[in-house]
Motif scaffolding. Structure first.
Motif, short mmCIF file in Angstrom:
data_model
loop_
_atom_site.label_atom_id
_atom_site.label_comp_id
_atom_site.label_asym_id
_atom_site.label_seq_id
_atom_site.Cartn_x
_atom_site.Cartn_y
_atom_site.Cartn_z
N TYR A 249 -7.23 38.08 -34.13
CA TYR A 249 -5.81 38.23 -33.15
C TYR A 249 -4.48 38.58 -34.49
O TYR A 249 -3.84 38.65 -34.84
CB TYR A 249 -5.42 37.26 -32.50
CG TYR A 249 -4.17 37.57 -31.69
CD1 TYR A 249 -3.77 38.69 -31.08
CD2 TYR A 249 -3.15 36.75 -31.83
CE1 TYR A 249 -2.04 38.59 -30.63
CE2 TYR A 249 -1.90 36.42 -31.37
CZ TYR A 249 -1.90 37.58 -30.69
OH TYR A 249 -0.25 38.07 -30.42
N PRO A 253 -2.80 41.66 -34.85
CA PRO A 253 -2.76 41.16 -33.07
C PRO A 253 -2.60 42.41 -32.01
O PRO A 253 -2.52 41.76 -30.78
CB PRO A 253 -1.50 40.12 -33.34
CG PRO A 253 -0.59 41.17 -34.61
CD PRO A 253 -1.98 41.36 -35.36
N LYS A 254 -2.37 43.71 -32.48
CA LYS A 254 -2.41 44.47 -31.65
C LYS A 254 -3.93 44.96 -31.17
O LYS A 254 -3.99 45.38 -30.12
CB LYS A 254 -1.83 46.21 -32.75
CG LYS A 254 -0.52 45.95 -32.92
CD LYS A 254 0.32 47.50 -33.16
CE LYS A 254 1.59 46.87 -33.53
NZ LYS A 254 2.31 48.77 -34.39
N ARG A 257 -6.12 41.36 -28.21
CA ARG A 257 -5.13 40.77 -27.65
C ARG A 257 -6.20 39.95 -26.54
O ARG A 257 -7.52 40.10 -26.91
CB ARG A 257 -4.15 41.83 -26.89
CG ARG A 257 -3.13 42.16 -27.77
CD ARG A 257 -2.77 43.45 -27.68
NE ARG A 257 -1.54 42.62 -26.72
CZ ARG A 257 -1.20 43.73 -25.49
NH1 ARG A 257 -2.05 44.65 -24.51
NH2 ARG A 257 -0.22 43.19 -24.81
N TYR A 258 -5.17 39.58 -25.90
CA TYR A 258 -5.96 38.58 -25.17
C TYR A 258 -7.48 39.02 -24.24
O TYR A 258 -8.61 38.52 -23.97
CB TYR A 258 -5.22 38.33 -23.53
CG TYR A 258 -5.48 36.54 -23.00
CD1 TYR A 258 -6.66 35.34 -23.78
CD2 TYR A 258 -5.56 36.96 -21.34
CE1 TYR A 258 -6.44 34.46 -22.72
CE2 TYR A 258 -6.08 36.07 -20.69
CZ TYR A 258 -6.47 34.88 -21.60
OH TYR A 258 -6.61 33.77 -20.63
N SER A 325 -1.68 40.65 -21.27
CA SER A 325 -1.42 39.58 -22.32
C SER A 325 -1.42 39.35 -24.24
O SER A 325 -2.60 40.34 -23.98
CB SER A 325 -1.13 38.47 -21.96
OG SER A 325 -2.00 37.10 -22.58
N ASP A 326 -0.31 39.40 -25.23
CA ASP A 326 -0.96 39.20 -26.16
C ASP A 326 -2.57 38.92 -26.80
O ASP A 326 -3.31 38.86 -27.14
CB ASP A 326 0.16 38.88 -27.24
CG ASP A 326 1.01 40.17 -27.68
OD1 ASP A 326 0.91 41.70 -26.80
OD2 ASP A 326 2.79 39.62 -27.78
N ASN A 327 -1.17 37.36 -26.45
CA ASN A 327 -2.58 35.80 -26.56
C ASN A 327 -3.13 34.88 -25.49
O ASN A 327 -3.59 33.44 -25.46
CB ASN A 327 -2.47 35.23 -28.24
CG ASN A 327 -3.72 34.29 -28.60
OD1 ASN A 327 -4.42 34.85 -28.64
ND2 ASN A 327 -2.39 33.16 -29.50
N SER A 332 3.18 35.04 -19.00
CA SER A 332 3.48 35.58 -19.16
C SER A 332 3.07 36.81 -17.87
O SER A 332 4.01 38.09 -17.53
CB SER A 332 2.27 36.72 -19.83
OG SER A 332 0.81 36.31 -19.49
#
Length: 344
Positions: A249, A253-254, A257-258, A325-327, A332
């Motif tokens: 990540y 990161p794109k 993700r989670y 969510s991102d991470n 969120s």
């Protein structure tokens, strides 16, 4: 068909308990399944033919559309699980057939159970399925290669036999299933409703064969040592799979993700233990004890996967974490809801 679907759902829900009960029954009445020992390859072929029937060209196209995540997840699976298996054999001083069995299940691709667990935990099921497909297609080549490298210190590894058997029980049935799907199209959907039942019955028969074939030695002191090894193997796979996806990540990161982190966690930690048991019984026929770790793994990873997916879902609900969510940021879900209200 509705009754068939209800029975399939019931069987899936209670499959772990049924596996345990079936294993116990075969321990006391080994004649129930020992007759099927020479048919385990065909039984697994039926399971993977069913998998092929559910696949379409879109599933393979998805691998091409997001190659980085699928390839990275597959590589992580074939690096982490085999090496953890070797490390655990060294720590617990396993030798001979049991060590070979632990390493063999570690070299197997991810099982279809991971798809279910990813779905239950709100992970990226599409990514999970894609990694599962690619790792399964790579299995006939990766298993002999890894076994020759990692297990030859314990026994003489029949690499050619492993390759041929893996081709017969993995690639050919899947390819035939995909072709049938392409030819018959939506008509296949009438059949796929019953596939979970057929697959799980076949897996039960394979487990029954392993238990029956090893009944005299199944609960010896040496064999019982395989239980904590299998448990640690699976749990280490989850931990290292999640840690690896968290690291990725930071790099990309794109993509990681989670939801993708959950998928990779299950894809790394869960194995196609039915394939492991089948290859052990066919390629290591003189030492059926090599199939025992796969049987233990089959029971345990369904238990641990169910617990982890349930915990993950409850954890996300408790901390209001959005599934996309991102991470895995806490709160969120509330932020998403507030953004929707503002947009409205």
């Amino acid at each position: 068909m509705e009754k068939v679907k209800k029975f399939a759902d019931w069987l899936t829900k209670w499959f772990t308990a049924i596996v345990v009960a079936w294993a116990v029954f075969n321990y006391f009445v080994p004649a129930t399944s020992v007759w099927a020992k020479s048919y385990t390859g065909y039984l697994l072929g039926i399971v993977l033919f069913g998998m092929g029937l559910t696949l379409s060209l879109d599933d393979f196209a998805r691998i091409i559309k997001q190659p980085l995540m699928v390839i990275v997840g597959t590589v992580a699976h074939f690096v982490i699980m085999p090496l953890v298996a070797v490390l655990l054999c060294w720590i617990f001083r396993l030798d001979g057939p049991l060590a070979v069995g632990v390493i063999l299940v570690g070299c197997c691709p991810s099982g279809t159970s991971s798809n279910v667990m990813s779905y239950l935990s709100r992970g990226d099921v599409a990514l999970d399925v894609s990694i599962g497909i690619l790792s399964t297609l790579c299995a006939p080549f990766m298993i002999p290669l890894l076994m020759q490298w990692l297990a030859s210190q314990y026994v003489s590894v029949p690499a050619e036999s492993l390759f041929i058997n893996a081709l017969k029980v993995v690639l050919f049935p899947i390819a035939l299933g995909v072709v049938c799907h392409m030819i018959f199209g939506k008509k296949i959907e009438k059949v796929t409703v019953a596939l979970p039942i057929v697959s799980q019955v076949a897996i039960l028969l394979i487990i029954g064969v392993v238990v029956a074939a090893n009944q005299p030695k199944l609960f010896s002191a040496a064999t019982l040592l395989a239980i904590p090894v299998v448990m640690l193997h699976n749990l280490s796979g989850y931990a290292l799979g999640f840690g690896f996806s968290k690291l990725m990540y930071k790099v990309y990161p794109k993509g990681f993700r989670y939801a993708q982190q959950k998928a990779i966690t299950f894809e790394v930690g869960m194995q196609d233990s039915a394939l492991g048991a089948t290859l052990a019984l066919t390629s290591f026929a003189t030492t059926p004890l090599a199939a025992v770790p796969s049987t233990f793994f089959s029971v345990w990873h369904n238990i641990s996967g169910s617990v982890l997916s349930s915990w993950w879902r409850n954890h996300d609900d408790k901390h209001a974490i959005a599934h996309d969510s991102d991470n895995g940021e806490k709160g969120s879900l509330k932020a998403v809801a507030e953004n929707h209200e503002v947009a409205a």
